[in-house]
Design a protein around this motif. Structure first.
Motif, PDB file in Angstrom:
ATOM      1  N   GLY A   1      57.105  61.762  80.009  1.00 30.51           N
ATOM      2  CA  GLY A   1      56.260  61.371  81.134  1.00 30.51           C
ATOM      3  C   GLY A   1      56.710  60.061  81.757  1.00 30.51           C
ATOM      4  O   GLY A   1      56.722  59.911  82.983  1.00 30.51           O
ATOM      5  N   VAL A   2      57.083  59.097  80.914  1.00 31.90           N
ATOM      6  CA  VAL A   2      57.588  57.813  81.414  1.00 31.90           C
ATOM      7  C   VAL A   2      58.868  58.026  82.216  1.00 31.90           C
ATOM      8  O   VAL A   2      59.057  57.430  83.289  1.00 31.90           O
ATOM      9  N   ALA A   3      59.751  58.883  81.707  1.00 34.92           N
ATOM     10  CA  ALA A   3      61.006  59.156  82.423  1.00 34.92           C
ATOM     11  C   ALA A   3      60.735  59.744  83.799  1.00 34.92           C
ATOM     12  O   ALA A   3      61.376  59.354  84.794  1.00 34.92           O
ATOM     13  N   ASP A   4      59.772  60.666  83.890  1.00 34.53           N
ATOM     14  CA  ASP A   4      59.437  61.258  85.194  1.00 34.53           C
ATOM     15  C   ASP A   4      58.879  60.206  86.149  1.00 34.53           C
ATOM     16  O   ASP A   4      59.218  60.179  87.348  1.00 34.53           O
TER      17      ASP A   4
ATOM     18  N   MET B   1      76.663  56.653  78.702  1.00 36.14           N
ATOM     19  CA  MET B   1      76.913  56.809  80.131  1.00 36.14           C
ATOM     20  C   MET B   1      76.523  55.544  80.900  1.00 36.14           C
ATOM     21  O   MET B   1      77.230  55.120  81.832  1.00 36.14           O
ATOM     22  N   PHE B   2      75.399  54.929  80.520  1.00 36.83           N
ATOM     23  CA  PHE B   2      74.968  53.701  81.194  1.00 36.83           C
ATOM     24  C   PHE B   2      76.016  52.603  81.037  1.00 36.83           C
ATOM     25  O   PHE B   2      76.351  51.908  82.004  1.00 36.83           O
ATOM     26  N   ASN B   3      76.535  52.450  79.820  1.00 33.26           N
ATOM     27  CA  ASN B   3      77.550  51.425  79.587  1.00 33.26           C
ATOM     28  C   ASN B   3      78.818  51.706  80.386  1.00 33.26           C
ATOM     29  O   ASN B   3      79.475  50.778  80.882  1.00 33.26           O
ATOM     30  N   ARG B   4      79.194  52.984  80.514  1.00 33.17           N
ATOM     31  CA  ARG B   4      80.381  53.328  81.304  1.00 33.17           C
ATOM     32  C   ARG B   4      80.184  52.930  82.763  1.00 33.17           C
ATOM     33  O   ARG B   4      81.076  52.350  83.396  1.00 33.17           O
ATOM     34  N   LYS B   5      79.013  53.262  83.318  1.00 36.30           N
ATOM     35  CA  LYS B   5      78.747  52.921  84.713  1.00 36.30           C
ATOM     36  C   LYS B   5      78.697  51.402  84.901  1.00 36.30           C
ATOM     37  O   LYS B   5      79.194  50.871  85.901  1.00 36.30           O
ATOM     38  N   LEU B   6      78.108  50.708  83.925  1.00 31.37           N
ATOM     39  CA  LEU B   6      78.009  49.254  84.038  1.00 31.37           C
ATOM     40  C   LEU B   6      79.388  48.608  83.954  1.00 31.37           C
ATOM     41  O   LEU B   6      79.716  47.706  84.743  1.00 31.37           O
TER      42      LEU B   6
ATOM     43  N   ALA C   1      68.542  55.151  82.784  1.00 33.63           N
ATOM     44  CA  ALA C   1      69.083  55.660  81.522  1.00 33.63           C
ATOM     45  C   ALA C   1      68.086  55.377  80.412  1.00 33.63           C
ATOM     46  O   ALA C   1      67.298  54.425  80.490  1.00 33.63           O
ATOM     47  N   ARG C   2      68.123  56.239  79.420  1.00 32.65           N
ATOM     48  CA  ARG C   2      67.348  55.961  78.204  1.00 32.65           C
ATOM     49  C   ARG C   2      68.338  55.487  77.153  1.00 32.65           C
ATOM     50  O   ARG C   2      69.231  56.235  76.735  1.00 32.65           O
ATOM     51  N   LEU C   3      68.181  54.241  76.726  1.00 38.50           N
ATOM     52  CA  LEU C   3      69.124  53.649  75.777  1.00 38.50           C
ATOM     53  C   LEU C   3      68.836  54.069  74.348  1.00 38.50           C
ATOM     54  O   LEU C   3      69.696  53.976  73.482  1.00 38.50           O
ATOM     55  N   GLY C   4      67.623  54.547  74.090  1.00 43.56           N
ATOM     56  CA  GLY C   4      67.253  54.951  72.742  1.00 43.56           C
ATOM     57  C   GLY C   4      65.832  54.536  72.429  1.00 43.56           C
ATOM     58  O   GLY C   4      65.347  53.507  72.916  1.00 43.56           O
ATOM     59  N   GLY C   5      65.136  55.337  71.619  1.00 41.98           N
ATOM     60  CA  GLY C   5      63.761  55.016  71.263  1.00 41.98           C
ATOM     61  C   GLY C   5      62.893  54.912  72.504  1.00 41.98           C
ATOM     62  O   GLY C   5      62.843  55.824  73.332  1.00 41.98           O
ATOM     63  N   ASP C   6      62.199  53.787  72.648  1.00 39.27           N
ATOM     64  CA  ASP C   6      61.335  53.578  73.819  1.00 39.27           C
ATOM     65  C   ASP C   6      61.958  52.576  74.783  1.00 39.27           C
ATOM     66  O   ASP C   6      61.259  51.909  75.544  1.00 39.27           O
ATOM     67  N   GLU C   7      63.283  52.476  74.771  1.00 38.38           N
ATOM     68  CA  GLU C   7      63.990  51.504  75.599  1.00 38.38           C
ATOM     69  C   GLU C   7      64.724  52.224  76.727  1.00 38.38           C
ATOM     70  O   GLU C   7      65.511  53.136  76.492  1.00 38.38           O
ATOM     71  N   PHE C   8      64.471  51.795  77.970  1.00 39.54           N
ATOM     72  CA  PHE C   8      65.107  52.354  79.151  1.00 39.54           C
ATOM     73  C   PHE C   8      65.823  51.235  79.898  1.00 39.54           C
ATOM     74  O   PHE C   8      65.553  50.049  79.680  1.00 39.54           O
ATOM     75  N   ALA C   9      66.723  51.642  80.776  1.00 37.53           N
ATOM     76  CA  ALA C   9      67.448  50.657  81.589  1.00 37.53           C
ATOM     77  C   ALA C   9      67.655  51.224  82.983  1.00 37.53           C
ATOM     78  O   ALA C   9      67.723  52.445  83.174  1.00 37.53           O
ATOM     79  N   VAL C  10      67.766  50.330  83.959  1.00 37.10           N
ATOM     80  CA  VAL C  10      68.058  50.713  85.339  1.00 37.10           C
ATOM     81  C   VAL C  10      69.199  49.823  85.828  1.00 37.10           C
ATOM     82  O   VAL C  10      69.129  48.596  85.710  1.00 37.10           O
ATOM     83  N   LEU C  11      70.247  50.450  86.359  1.00 35.69           N
ATOM     84  CA  LEU C  11      71.368  49.723  86.949  1.00 35.69           C
ATOM     85  C   LEU C  11      71.169  49.685  88.461  1.00 35.69           C
ATOM     86  O   LEU C  11      71.053  50.729  89.106  1.00 35.69           O
TER      87      LEU C  11
ATOM     88  N   ASP D   1      70.691  62.094  77.594  1.00 32.47           N
ATOM     89  CA  ASP D   1      69.636  62.030  76.586  1.00 32.47           C
ATOM     90  C   ASP D   1      68.969  63.399  76.503  1.00 32.47           C
ATOM     91  O   ASP D   1      68.522  63.942  77.524  1.00 32.47           O
ATOM     92  N   GLN D   2      68.905  63.965  75.298  1.00 29.22           N
ATOM     93  CA  GLN D   2      68.433  65.339  75.149  1.00 29.22           C
ATOM     94  C   GLN D   2      66.939  65.485  75.387  1.00 29.22           C
ATOM     95  O   GLN D   2      66.468  66.570  75.730  1.00 29.22           O
ATOM     96  N   LEU D   3      66.169  64.422  75.213  1.00 32.23           N
ATOM     97  CA  LEU D   3      64.717  64.526  75.378  1.00 32.23           C
ATOM     98  C   LEU D   3      64.316  64.428  76.843  1.00 32.23           C
ATOM     99  O   LEU D   3      63.535  65.250  77.348  1.00 32.23           O
ATOM    100  N   THR D   4      64.835  63.447  77.543  1.00 33.79           N
ATOM    101  CA  THR D   4      64.388  63.184  78.906  1.00 33.79           C
ATOM    102  C   THR D   4      65.330  63.711  79.976  1.00 33.79           C
ATOM    103  O   THR D   4      64.935  63.810  81.144  1.00 33.79           O
ATOM    104  N   GLY D   5      66.574  64.042  79.605  1.00 32.75           N
ATOM    105  CA  GLY D   5      67.556  64.467  80.596  1.00 32.75           C
ATOM    106  C   GLY D   5      68.204  63.323  81.344  1.00 32.75           C
ATOM    107  O   GLY D   5      69.076  63.544  82.196  1.00 32.75           O
ATOM    108  N   LEU D   6      67.813  62.096  81.047  1.00 34.27           N
ATOM    109  CA  LEU D   6      68.407  60.929  81.703  1.00 34.27           C
ATOM    110  C   LEU D   6      69.782  60.639  81.105  1.00 34.27           C
ATOM    111  O   LEU D   6      70.093  61.078  79.995  1.00 34.27           O
ATOM    112  N   PRO D   7      70.633  59.893  81.808  1.00 35.83           N
ATOM    113  CA  PRO D   7      71.861  59.394  81.167  1.00 35.83           C
ATOM    114  C   PRO D   7      71.516  58.582  79.923  1.00 35.83           C
ATOM    115  O   PRO D   7      70.464  57.930  79.867  1.00 35.83           O
ATOM    116  N   ASN D   8      72.392  58.640  78.919  1.00 36.99           N
ATOM    117  CA  ASN D   8      72.129  57.904  77.684  1.00 36.99           C
ATOM    118  C   ASN D   8      72.853  56.555  77.701  1.00 36.99           C
ATOM    119  O   ASN D   8      73.441  56.155  78.709  1.00 36.99           O
ATOM    120  N   ARG D   9      72.801  55.867  76.571  1.00 38.49           N
ATOM    121  CA  ARG D   9      73.401  54.530  76.482  1.00 38.49           C
ATOM    122  C   ARG D   9      74.896  54.561  76.792  1.00 38.49           C
ATOM    123  O   ARG D   9      75.426  53.681  77.481  1.00 38.49           O
TER     124      ARG D   9
END
Length: 741
Positions: free
Chosen positions: A378-381, A335-340, A394-404, A325-333
């Motif tokens: 800030g939320v990502a940090d 990458m999250f789906n691949r890991k899941l 991971a940040r899935l998009g918009g204001d939606e995050f996920a944790v595996l 994810d370009q804004l937060t630096g977290l894995p995006n949707r």
């Protein structure tokens, strides 16, 4: 230097060039000395002009002009050494010192080009650009041999001055190729410097051609080309820097045209042909041509190696961009789906935490997207700190995050959710504007009911919406009951999409009476849904779903048309009786609301003043200027505007001044407490007086008992609505009520 000094220097330099030209063309005595002194003076002036440009221009261009100043200073020094050696000893003093100064000038000039605004910023990019120039320059060696040297006698070629002179135009062409590769068309100085390099390349080629044939002499008219090239460099300093030069590194570079990419390879074909033509009658290839081609092949191999390395780096970067994810630096949707998916393939026990920020849309709407982006980072940090390696965020998009989360890990999904909620609680050093993010978290643990990763994410989504319904800033774990409820909800939404088209909706009308006489003065149209399988559904069962899915707009549109048609049927019984229709906030924000209302009244033959639009207090407060303007237009058409449930929202006197309302409806919660709560009585009395001050009529909602009726009448309310006067019923019952005295 000042502008006046610069103009004087330019005019003096021009006068020197004109004098030199006249002297050389007229073949006057001491032409060689005049040529040398003229070139020295012009090169010195150009060096000073470049120093002045370095002081005037921003830091991003300072090194460029300083290196050009050094190049011009070396040109002046080389010409001075050349002049002294020529006066002391020979006609063409090609000494090692002169050659070293010339090579140093080539290096500083090339360095200047590599410091221009559009030049590559990485070492690999600079090396690739230099190699492009070297390839073009080396390709010129066999071509120059065939064109210039081929017909020269072998004895003359023994002189190294005649053969090694081919390196001069080769180096010029190398620099010109680098300039073409890094030039920015919008910046005029690069064009002028390109003209200077072209002129110098022509001069060096002409010099070599004359020298190998023994036709050159100091003071030849071709000597004018070198000081002219220096003059062009000085003229380039008079252009201002481009306006975006202070942040040129951040700007996205445009894709180069195809010919610029192919430029270093175009002369190679000509070099191959030239090698064949350069072969001597003995079948041997001249040494200079042979070694030039070997160097060309080495440069090509190195260039291709750099290209391969750059392609690999680009692939790595693209993979990083594709999975981050370009804004937060977290894995995006992705990458999250691949890991899941990988975890599910390995049959590992995993859980998914789906986190959605509460009220994030309002942050964007109120404070702007820049503030929203800052909140997300800030939320990502905070999430990184809270998870602390116990899961993959991971940040899935918009204001939606996920944790595996690994099911065999040391921390349970519920404990991790609690840590996340605690991390998002406000702290003393929170940022500006008092924005304290909260979140709703849904948890789904992998089980046999999950055929794929999408099923697991769906369950997490179901649980997350249950957390929002529970009051937000909470977490819920998906259960079979929640899953069944979500399926029922989805089926109900699907049925609701067909309800309007299939005629499953119908209206009921509740009378609004004159408290003094009991006569029906109006009726509120209330929508009902006869579900083919579930029977009659109340508005509380389906209207919230309609608002969430956007189906409220077509339902509102249908209600307006049907209510107008119904009102047209009772106008002959009681001409002053009107109809009231509730309008959702989403419909209020649509620009086609006016067209919908006017079309409904016109098609029913109903006067606009017979229609009242009821709007909730919160919808009006959130309204923009466009919404207020829309309401004013409706009032100008004669449509009446009623503020429904008044007193339950964030009431403010200021918005009563702005909204073109005609009526206030006192919320039923105040009317219900009139018998027992003195404050409720005072509130109703205050609202009634307030309405009178604003020349608004008042309707007391929820009147059910005789004592409530007596209280609102005593307070001064003119109209009342509630079970005391009639329950919602069909049109036939309303007609009966309208005909009663």
């Amino acid at each position: 230097m000042s502008a006046r000094t610069a103009r004087i220097g330019l005019l003096s330099t021009g006068a020197v060039l004109v004098g030199e030209a006249l002297w050389l063309v007229a073949e006057l005595p001491a032409a060689a000395l005049v040529s040398d002194v003229g070139a020295l003076l012009v090169a010195g002036w150009a060096a000073l002009a470049c120093l002045g440009a370095a002081r005037r221009h921003p830091t991003t261009l300072r090194r460029f002009w300083l290196l050009l100043a050094a190049t011009m200073a070396l040109a002046a020094l080389g010409r001075a050494v050349w002049t002294v050696d020529r006066l002391l000893g020979g006609d063409l003093p090609h000494t090692p010192l002169v050659g070293a100064i010339f090579i140093a000038g080539i290096l500083t000039g090339t360095g200047a080009l590599l410091c221009s605004l559009a030049a590559p910023r990485t070492a690999v990019g600079r090396a690739r650009t230099v190699l492009d120039g070297v390839i073009v320059g080396l390709a010129l060696v066999p071509i120059g041999w065939v064109v210039v040297v081929r017909d020269v006698a072998a004895a003359d070629l023994a002189d190294p001055v005649r053969t090694l002179g081919l390196l001069f135009p080769m180096l010029d062409l190398m620099q010109l190729t680098i300039l073409v590769a890094v030039a920015r068309p919008a910046w005029r100085p690069m064009t002028v410097i390109g003209a200077s390099l072209t002129l110098r390349a022509v001069a060096d080629t002409g010099y070599v051609s004359l020298a190998v044939r023994g036709d050159y002499f100091s003071g030849h008219p071709i000597d004018l080309c070198w000081p002219l090239s220096y003059l062009l460099v000085g003229l380039a300093t008079r252009y201002p820097p481009p306006p975006e030069c202070d942040h040129g590194d951040e700007a996205e570079s445009p894709l180069p045209p195809w010919w610029r990419v192919a430029l270093p390879y175009l002369p190679v074909g000509g070099a191959i042909v030239a090698v064949v033509l350069a072969r001597q009658p003995t079948g041997q290839t001249p040494h200079l041509v042979f070694f030039g081609m070997m160097a060309l092949l080495a440069a090509l191999a190195l260039r291709q190696g750099l290209a391969a390395n750059e392609n690999l780096r680009l692939v790595v970067r693209l993979r990083r961009l594709a999975y981050a994810d370009q804004l937060t630096g977290l894995p995006n949707r992705l990458m999250f789906n691949r890991k899941l998916r990988a975890a599910l393939r390995d049959r590992r026990p995993v859980a998914v935490l789906l986190l959605d920020l509460d009220g994030f849309k309002q942050v964007n709407d109120r404070f702007g997207h820049a503030t929203g982006d800052s909140l997300l980072t800030g939320v990502a940090d905070r999430m990184r700190t809270a998870v602390d390696g116990d899961g993959t965020i991971a940040r899935l998009g918009g204001d939606e995050f996920a944790v595996l989360v690994d099911g065999d890990g040391p921390v349970s999904p519920e404990r991790l959710a609690e840590r996340l909620l605690a991390a998002l609680e406000p702290v003393d050093d929170d940022g500006d504007l008092g924005l304290h993010p909260s979140a709703s978290i849904g948890i789904a643990e992998y089980g046999p009911q999950h055929a794929s990763h999408t099923d697991l994410l769906r369950d997490a989504d179901i649980a997350m919406y249950a957390a929002k319904a529970a009051g937000k800033s909470a977490y819920r774990t998906c259960t079979p009951a929640l899953r069944e409820s979500a399926v029922t909800r989805a089926e109900l939404i699907a049925d609701l999409r067909r309800a309007v088209d299939e005629g499953q909706l119908h209206l009921e009308f509740q009378p609004i009476v004159d408290l003094a006489t009991g006569a029906v003065r109006s009726a509120e149209a209330l929508v009902r849904w006869r579900h083919p399988r579930l029977g009659l559904l109340s508005p509380a069962r389906f209207l919230p779903l309609a608002e969430e899915t956007g189906l409220i707009v077509p339902i509102d549109r249908w209600v307006i048309h049907e209510a107008c048609r119904a009102a047209a049927t009772w106008r002959d019984r009681r001409t002053e009786a009107t109809v009231a229709v509730n309008i959702a906030a989403a419909h209020l924000r649509r620009p086609d609301l006016i067209a919908t209302v006017t079309a409904a009244t016109a098609s029913a033959g109903l006067a606009p003043r017979a229609l009242t639009l009821e709007l909730t207090e919160s919808a009006l407060i959130d309204g923009s200027e466009a919404v207020l303007d829309r309401l004013r237009q409706l009032r100008e058409l004669g449509i009446r505007i009623s503020i429904d449930d008044f007193g339950t929202g964030y009431s403010a006197l200021s918005y009563l001044h702005r909204i073109p309302a005609t009526e206030l409806k006192i919320d039923r919660s105040f009317v219900a407490r009139l018998d027992t709560d003195a404050r409720a009585y005072a509130t109703v009395e205050m609202v009634t007086r307030l309405a009178g001050a604003f020349e608004l009529s008042v309707v007391a909602e929820g009147v059910e008992t005789e004592r409530q009726h007596a209280a609102v009448a005593a307070i001064g309310c003119v109209h009342g609505q509630g079970y005391r006067y009639g329950r919602p019923a069909g049109l036939a019952q309303l007609h009966t009520a309208l005909t009663r005295p």
